[in-house]
Design an enzyme around this catalytic site. Structure first.
Site, short mmCIF file in Angstrom:
data_model
loop_
_atom_site.label_atom_id
_atom_site.label_comp_id
_atom_site.label_asym_id
_atom_site.label_seq_id
_atom_site.Cartn_x
_atom_site.Cartn_y
_atom_site.Cartn_z
N GLY A 1 0.80 -1.22 0.00
CA GLY A 1 0.00 0.00 0.00
C GLY A 1 0.83 1.27 0.00
N THR A 2 1.94 1.27 0.72
CA THR A 2 2.78 2.47 0.77
C THR A 2 3.32 2.81 -0.61
OG1 THR A 2 3.39 2.13 3.08
CG2 THR A 2 4.88 3.47 1.76
N ASN B 1 -8.03 5.01 9.02
CA ASN B 1 -7.47 3.83 9.66
C ASN B 1 -7.44 3.92 11.18
OD1 ASN B 1 -5.42 5.87 8.76
ND2 ASN B 1 -4.11 4.70 10.14
N GLN C 1 -8.12 0.59 4.20
CA GLN C 1 -8.92 0.13 5.34
C GLN C 1 -10.34 -0.26 4.93
OE1 GLN C 1 -8.13 -0.69 8.35
NE2 GLN C 1 -6.01 0.03 8.31
N HIS D 1 -2.64 -7.31 2.90
CA HIS D 1 -2.56 -7.82 4.27
C HIS D 1 -3.61 -7.24 5.20
CE1 HIS D 1 -0.47 -4.53 6.63
NE2 HIS D 1 -0.29 -4.09 5.40
N THR E 1 9.96 -7.49 -11.24
CA THR E 1 9.48 -8.85 -11.41
C THR E 1 8.26 -9.09 -10.54
OG1 THR E 1 11.74 -9.61 -11.86
CG2 THR E 1 10.12 -11.28 -11.23
N CYS F 1 2.27 2.34 11.83
CA CYS F 1 3.46 2.96 11.26
C CYS F 1 3.99 4.09 12.12
CB CYS F 1 3.15 3.49 9.86
SG CYS F 1 2.60 2.20 8.71
#
Length: 393
Positions: free
Chosen positions: A68-69, A157, A185, A207, A243, A335
């Site tokens: 996500g970041t 979040n 979220q 995740h 990749t 975070c």
């Protein structure tokens, strides 16, 4: 262990485990032309199709990323660079201060290194951006012609407030401005339909929805102009080189497919558990202050998040005292854990800084039960008393 931190990460869904396990035994780069490579490519593209169907998108909208970041950085920086290159006047970015740091920090970087300026969109006491607020911000300081992009998260979040995404999109598009939303979220907890939303870009990650860590996606409208962050092999339509992680992509698609299949039932179940938790906290710690929208409907707040401020307690002290009893939660965004400062989300909502230091987030997920809530409620009053005593000593 009583795990109440699903908004930070949630356990792998069995479907994701099965999909990934099958791929771990195979070899093949999805960009190779031999048989193993073609087999890996087939898994990637079938996963792309399944993911697209689950979130109301076309397969061509999905750009796989390392999480996500990265997807947020790609959206914010990429849209800004492309818009500024087309018209150097477009240096303003409109965003609320309640965003996750995966958006806030790239914005700050653009200000410091790329000549951007950020107009911070005010939020109300519930943490919501209103369409009229966005319209006013677009109209000032050079008008729409000076704006590069708008970014507003789908759901917060920390406090769980849901934004009026469709209304905000309508305002942005009325001025011909691209708009991005971090929907990390919301995924798996609210119905998401990228095409129907009208968004130009939307971030999701695996995740938070029962998939593996380290894989995410930027949903990008084919008409959106975006400058890549990474250059290399030209994968993902030249938007994100690198990749492709075939096992993670398979797990991502399996998890999101399952989460969306179960979303109606699971959202109702989690909302009931959340309400049980909220009512229980208010009974056992009467002066606890609930953060976010008091409306508990899905259109107002996420079903699995209950965020409280406990006056007279340090949030970190509460967290560690609960952790010592096997109850795991958060002081807000994972975070930002360990940083001794009040939540930027609560400050943006107008919460007093001292009270903002006293916050805990309890977040529920697929494996959460009523027994988890009961365990918390039995432990919480003594923990709060001990934290308050420690603060007075």
């Amino acid at each position: 262990m009583t795990y109440l931190d699903h908004a930070a990460t949630t356990p792998l869904h069995p479907d994701a485990v099965a999909a990934m396990t099958e791929q771990f035994a195979r070899v093949g780069n999805a960009n190779s032309l031999h048989g193993s490579g073609r087999a890996a490519r087939r898994v990637v593209e079938e996963s792309r199709e399944a993911l697209a169907e689950a979130v109301g998108a076309r397969p061509s909208h999905i750009v796989f990323t390392g999480g996500g970041t990265e997807a947020d950085n790609l959206a914010v920086k990429g849209l800004y660079w492309a818009r500024r290159a087309a018209d150097p006047r477009r240096t303003r970015i409109l965003a609320p201060k309640i965003e996750h740091h995966a958006v806030l920090d790239p914005l700050q970087w653009l200000v410091e290194h790329e000549g951007a300026s950020v107009d911070w969109l005010p939020v109300d006491e519930n943490g919501r951006v209103h369409a009229a607020t966005l319209h006013e911000a677009i109209s000032r300081d050079g008008g729409p012609e000076s704006v590069a992009l708008v970014t507003v998260m789908w759901a917060n979040n920390e406090v769980g407030t849901v934004q009026p995404v469709h209304d905000l999109v309508a305002v942005a598009h009325a001025h011909d401005l691209p708009i991005h939303s971090d929907a990390i979220q919301a995924l798996g907890h609210l119905p998401l339909d990228f095409s129907a939303s009208g968004l130009d870009a939307m971030t999701i990650t695996a995740h938070k929805a029962g998939g593996p860590i380290g894989i995410g996606a930027l949903l990008l409208d084919r008409k959106a102009e975006l400058t890549p962050l990474l250059h290399g092999g030209g994968q993902e339509r030249d938007v994100r080189s690198g990749t492709l992680d075939t096992p993670a992509i398979a797990g991502f698609a399996a998890a999101v497919t399952a989460a969306v299949r179960e979303v109606e039932h699971e959202s109702q179940r989690l909302a009931e558990l959340r309400d049980l938790l909220i009512d229980g906290v208010r009974q056992t710690v009467p002066d606890a202050v609930l953060s976010g929208d008091p409306d508990r409907g899905l259109e107002a707040r996420l079903p699995g998040i209950a965020h409280f401020c406990f006056p007279g307690c340090e949030g970190d002290s509460l967290l560690l005292l609960l952790d010592a009893q096997g109850i795991e939660c958060s002081t807000g965004s994972a975070c930002s854990a360990g940083i001794a400062q009040p939540s930027h989300v609560l400050l943006a909502m107008g919460v007093d800084p001292e009270l903002a230091r006293c916050s805990l987030r309890f977040s529920l997920g697929r494996t959460s039960t009523a027994e988890d809530v009961k365990t918390l409620l039995e432990a919480l009053p003594a923990v709060v008393d001990r934290a308050r005593s420690a603060g007075l000593s």
